[in-house]
Design a protein around this motif. Structure first.
Motif, mmCIF file in Angstrom:
data_model
loop_
_atom_site.group_PDB
_atom_site.id
_atom_site.type_symbol
_atom_site.label_atom_id
_atom_site.label_comp_id
_atom_site.label_asym_id
_atom_site.label_seq_id
_atom_site.Cartn_x
_atom_site.Cartn_y
_atom_site.Cartn_z
ATOM 1 N N PRO A 126 -48.090 5.996 -34.620
ATOM 2 C CA PRO A 126 -49.265 6.701 -34.113
ATOM 3 C C PRO A 126 -49.930 7.512 -35.219
ATOM 4 N N GLY A 127 -51.049 8.143 -34.891
ATOM 5 C CA GLY A 127 -51.722 9.016 -35.855
ATOM 6 C C GLY A 127 -50.816 10.156 -36.287
ATOM 7 N N ARG A 128 -51.027 10.636 -37.507
ATOM 8 C CA ARG A 128 -50.174 11.715 -38.027
ATOM 9 C C ARG A 128 -50.255 12.973 -37.182
ATOM 10 N N TRP A 129 -51.365 13.282 -36.568
ATOM 11 C CA TRP A 129 -51.467 14.482 -35.747
ATOM 12 C C TRP A 129 -50.545 14.376 -34.530
ATOM 13 N N LYS A 130 -50.391 13.154 -33.982
ATOM 14 C CA LYS A 130 -49.462 12.975 -32.866
ATOM 15 C C LYS A 130 -48.019 13.112 -33.357
ATOM 16 N N MET A 131 -47.733 12.586 -34.551
ATOM 17 C CA MET A 131 -46.382 12.727 -35.098
ATOM 18 C C MET A 131 -46.063 14.199 -35.347
ATOM 19 N N TRP A 132 -47.062 14.962 -35.774
ATOM 20 C CA TRP A 132 -46.866 16.396 -36.001
ATOM 21 C C TRP A 132 -46.500 17.088 -34.695
ATOM 22 N N ILE A 133 -47.226 16.789 -33.609
ATOM 23 C CA ILE A 133 -46.940 17.411 -32.309
ATOM 24 C C ILE A 133 -45.556 17.001 -31.808
ATOM 25 N N VAL A 134 -45.229 15.716 -31.884
ATOM 26 C CA VAL A 134 -43.919 15.233 -31.429
ATOM 27 C C VAL A 134 -42.804 15.874 -32.247
ATOM 28 N N SER A 135 -42.976 15.930 -33.557
ATOM 29 C CA SER A 135 -41.956 16.546 -34.418
ATOM 30 C C SER A 135 -41.784 18.027 -34.098
ATOM 31 N N THR A 136 -42.892 18.726 -33.846
ATOM 32 C CA THR A 136 -42.814 20.141 -33.493
ATOM 33 C C THR A 136 -42.061 20.327 -32.183
ATOM 34 N N LEU A 137 -42.352 19.491 -31.201
ATOM 35 C CA LEU A 137 -41.656 19.571 -29.912
ATOM 36 C C LEU A 137 -40.162 19.256 -30.051
ATOM 37 N N ILE A 170 -29.012 19.993 -38.198
ATOM 38 C CA ILE A 170 -30.401 19.879 -37.748
ATOM 39 C C ILE A 170 -30.892 18.435 -37.881
ATOM 40 N N CYS A 171 -30.605 17.788 -39.005
ATOM 41 C CA CYS A 171 -31.038 16.396 -39.202
ATOM 42 C C CYS A 171 -30.403 15.466 -38.175
ATOM 43 N N PHE A 172 -29.099 15.641 -37.918
ATOM 44 C CA PHE A 172 -28.416 14.807 -36.927
ATOM 45 C C PHE A 172 -29.083 14.964 -35.558
ATOM 46 N N LEU A 173 -29.290 16.222 -35.146
ATOM 47 C CA LEU A 173 -29.905 16.463 -33.847
ATOM 48 C C LEU A 173 -31.336 15.921 -33.774
ATOM 49 N N MET A 174 -32.079 16.008 -34.875
ATOM 50 C CA MET A 174 -33.440 15.461 -34.910
ATOM 51 C C MET A 174 -33.428 13.942 -34.743
ATOM 52 N N VAL A 175 -32.628 13.265 -35.585
ATOM 53 C CA VAL A 175 -32.665 11.802 -35.635
ATOM 54 C C VAL A 175 -32.036 11.164 -34.401
ATOM 55 N N TYR A 176 -30.913 11.718 -33.934
ATOM 56 C CA TYR A 176 -30.175 11.059 -32.862
ATOM 57 C C TYR A 176 -30.411 11.638 -31.467
ATOM 58 N N VAL A 177 -30.990 12.826 -31.370
ATOM 59 C CA VAL A 177 -31.175 13.427 -30.053
ATOM 60 C C VAL A 177 -32.657 13.727 -29.788
ATOM 61 N N ALA A 178 -33.231 14.637 -30.567
ATOM 62 C CA ALA A 178 -34.554 15.169 -30.242
ATOM 63 C C ALA A 178 -35.679 14.146 -30.356
ATOM 64 N N ILE A 179 -35.811 13.487 -31.504
ATOM 65 C CA ILE A 179 -36.914 12.523 -31.674
ATOM 66 C C ILE A 179 -36.827 11.402 -30.636
ATOM 67 N N PRO A 180 -35.638 10.778 -30.418
ATOM 68 C CA PRO A 180 -35.593 9.741 -29.368
ATOM 69 C C PRO A 180 -35.984 10.258 -27.979
ATOM 70 N N LEU A 181 -35.530 11.467 -27.613
ATOM 71 C CA LEU A 181 -35.871 12.007 -26.294
ATOM 72 C C LEU A 181 -37.356 12.324 -26.167
ATOM 73 N N VAL A 182 -37.904 12.978 -27.187
ATOM 74 C CA VAL A 182 -39.319 13.359 -27.117
ATOM 75 C C VAL A 182 -40.216 12.129 -27.158
ATOM 76 N N THR A 183 -39.917 11.177 -28.036
ATOM 77 C CA THR A 183 -40.767 9.974 -28.107
ATOM 78 C C THR A 183 -40.661 9.148 -26.831
ATOM 79 N N LYS A 184 -39.474 9.124 -26.219
ATOM 80 C CA LYS A 184 -39.328 8.403 -24.951
ATOM 81 C C LYS A 184 -40.137 9.095 -23.854
ATOM 82 N N GLY A 185 -40.036 10.414 -23.795
ATOM 83 C CA GLY A 185 -40.760 11.158 -22.773
ATOM 84 C C GLY A 185 -42.270 11.114 -22.932
#
Length: 193
Positions: A126-137, A170-185
């Motif tokens: 997606p656009g970088r602005w969407k990646m920024w919002i998803v990453s922040t969340l 933090i990296c483990f939680l980002m890659v394996y938990v947070a990013i998959p959950l937020v992008t799925k949601g």
């Protein structure tokens, strides 16, 4: 096929879509496992993945992650890769229908893009602005949890030591938990029809 990746680029994800003829899925999976295992064993590999189609007749997706441009180029020019591709093309039951080189954080979102409708190019990140919002969340709850539960136990350590201990968590939680959950949601918002 030539590569155009910058010499000093960050992690690179090679995102390939392959159309497989009906009835040849098992043979394709065996070929894909072979090339992905070879890529994973290559110096500078940061992992691989095989994503099945989301519907009948949709393409398969292969993800090959590399630490940097040198590792990517080394794989791209390797005889092992050439042999794997030659075998796959000789089989004749699958063909590449899309290929993208994603730099840095773009590769995080490649696996969530999903297949493109028939006759259209595969969806990229997606656009970088969407990646920024998803990453922040994704980062906000992780930093809150780390500050509440980990930092108090590490407060006696120097800042550098605390950082070295917290970064992998933090990296483990980002890659394996947070990013998959937020992008799925948020999948429908990130990748609108």
């Amino acid at each position: 096929m030539t590569t155009t990746v910058r010499e000093n680029s960050d992690r690179i994800t090679l995102y390939i879509t392959e159309q497989v003829d009906a009835g040849h899925e098992e043979e394709f999976k065996a070929w894909a496992r072979g090339i992905l295992e070879a890529a994973a064993a290559h110096p500078g590999s940061a992992g691989t993945g095989l994503l099945p189609p989301s519907g009948e007749g949709e393409p398969w997706r292969l993800l090959l992650h590399f630490e940097d441009a040198a590792a990517f180029r080394s794989w791209h020019e390797s005889p092992v890769r050439a042999a794997c591709l030659a075998k796959g093309r000789a089989d004749g039951y699958h063909r590449m229908v899309g290929r993208q080189e994603l730099l840095g954080v773009d590769g995080w979102f490649a696996a969530t893009a999903g297949p493109a409708p028939a006759g259209e190019a595969p969806k990229g990140p997606p656009g970088r602005w969407k990646m920024w919002i998803v990453s922040t969340l994704a980062i906000a709850p992780i930093t809150s949890v780390v500050n509440l539960f980990l930092v108090p136990h590490l407060s006696a350590l120097p800042v550098l030591a605390r950082t070295v201990l917290m970064a992998p968590v933090i990296c483990f939680l980002m890659v394996y938990v947070a990013i998959p959950l937020v992008t799925k949601g948020l999948r429908r918002w990130i990748f609108p029809d």
